[in-house]
Write an enzyme that holds these catalytic residues in place. Structure first.
Site, mmCIF file in Angstrom:
data_model
loop_
_atom_site.group_PDB
_atom_site.id
_atom_site.type_symbol
_atom_site.label_atom_id
_atom_site.label_comp_id
_atom_site.label_asym_id
_atom_site.label_seq_id
_atom_site.Cartn_x
_atom_site.Cartn_y
_atom_site.Cartn_z
ATOM 1 N N CYS A 151 -6.197 0.039 6.939
ATOM 2 C CA CYS A 151 -5.913 0.616 5.617
ATOM 3 C C CYS A 151 -7.060 1.546 5.209
ATOM 4 O O CYS A 151 -8.223 1.132 5.174
ATOM 5 C CB CYS A 151 -5.740 -0.506 4.594
ATOM 6 S SG CYS A 151 -5.387 0.111 2.933
ATOM 7 N N CYS A 209 0.843 -1.199 0.000
ATOM 8 C CA CYS A 209 0.000 0.000 0.000
ATOM 9 C C CYS A 209 0.883 1.255 0.000
ATOM 10 O O CYS A 209 2.010 1.251 0.484
ATOM 11 C CB CYS A 209 -0.894 0.004 1.239
ATOM 12 S SG CYS A 209 -2.051 1.405 1.284
ATOM 13 N N ARG A 223 2.897 5.622 6.318
ATOM 14 C CA ARG A 223 3.457 5.130 7.591
ATOM 15 C C ARG A 223 4.267 3.850 7.426
ATOM 16 O O ARG A 223 4.793 3.318 8.392
ATOM 17 C CB ARG A 223 2.306 4.900 8.587
ATOM 18 C CG ARG A 223 1.582 6.180 8.943
ATOM 19 C CD ARG A 223 0.260 5.910 9.634
ATOM 20 N NE ARG A 223 -0.712 5.303 8.727
ATOM 21 C CZ ARG A 223 -1.962 4.998 9.075
ATOM 22 N NH1 ARG A 223 -2.378 5.215 10.284
ATOM 23 N NH2 ARG A 223 -2.779 4.453 8.189
ATOM 24 N N ASP A 252 0.480 3.789 1.751
ATOM 25 C CA ASP A 252 0.390 4.435 3.062
ATOM 26 C C ASP A 252 1.747 4.993 3.525
ATOM 27 O O ASP A 252 2.759 4.292 3.529
ATOM 28 C CB ASP A 252 -0.127 3.414 4.088
ATOM 29 C CG ASP A 252 -0.561 4.074 5.376
ATOM 30 O OD1 ASP A 252 -1.766 4.016 5.686
ATOM 31 O OD2 ASP A 252 0.293 4.664 6.091
HETATM 32 CO CO CO Z 1 -3.412 1.249 3.056
#
Ligand code: CO
Length: 218
Positions: free
Chosen positions: A101, A42, A46, A44
């Site tokens: 997510c 992903c 983080r 993302d």
């Molecule tokens: Co995600």
């Protein structure tokens, strides 16, 4: 105009730091790229794929998109995979999702965010496919956790179903597809136990009721 000098300064410090421990590091790196791993994860912010599993630059080829999806019409993802498998000869493809997510959550909640809704539509197909298991989850958080896991497993199957991976297995190439999930709250990756390294494994996975496995850890 606001500038990004602080980032360029941070980069200089990073390169200097590496050079101090290994003066030839970047010269060696420039010579050849031989990663053993392809990461599909992903976007993302983080998550820091290579560094969080202790790998150095040059050791992992990376593709990321919202909610770590592998769609058979996505030329970007397919091209990365084809180059990694056919040219770089990676031995492992790691599909890695994560709990909490935002993409998976938006799909589950049917939130309207814009163009991305079309991308996340693929997850809604997964929701419909696994409706019974998801509805059986005791509360919203465990339903979301379960969907994050099922999404990874579905993407592992999807990787296995690409012509790229099927052809690699057909010609006897050593290639394993893994499904992992990351918990942002503790920084730990967990193996979902759905690794496949042959067409037989893929068939078994496709025909199994994998969503009933008790794999929710978070
Ligand atoms: Co995600």
């Amino acid at each position: 105009m606001s500038t990004l000098e602080h980032l360029l300064a941070g980069n200089k410090a990073w390169a200097q730091n590496i050079k101090q421990s290994d003066p030839q590091f970047f010269e060696k790196l420039a010579g050849i790229q031989t990663p053993e791993y392809l990461w599909i994860g992903c976007s993302d912010s983080r998550i820091t794929p290579a560094t969080s599993i202790g790998l150095l630059p040059g050791e992992m080829f990376v593709h990321r998109n919202v909610a770590n999806l592998v769609n058979h019409s996505d030329m970007n993802c397919l091209s990365v995979m084809q180059f990694a498998v056919d040219v770089l000869n990676v031995k492992h493809v790691i599909v890695c999702g994560h709990y909490s997510c935002g993409g998976v959550m938006a799909a589950l909640d049917n939130t309207r965010l814009g163009l991305i809704d079309n991308w996340l539509r693929h997850i809604q197909d997964i929701i419909h496919k696994h409706e019974n298991v998801l509805n059986a989850a005791p509360d919203y958080n465990s339903r979301l956790d379960k969907l994050c896991e099922i999404n990874v497993i579905e993407q592992v199957v999807s990787v296995g179903e690409t012509t790229i991976v099927r052809d690699a297995w057909d010609r006897g190439q050593d290639l394993t597809v893994h499904g992992w999930i990351y918990t942002i709250a503790d920084g730990i990756y967990r193996d979902l136990g759905v690794s496949i390294d042959s067409l037989a494994d893929l068939d078994a996975m496709r025909n199994s009721t994998f969503e009933n496995r008790n794999i929710t850890i978070a």
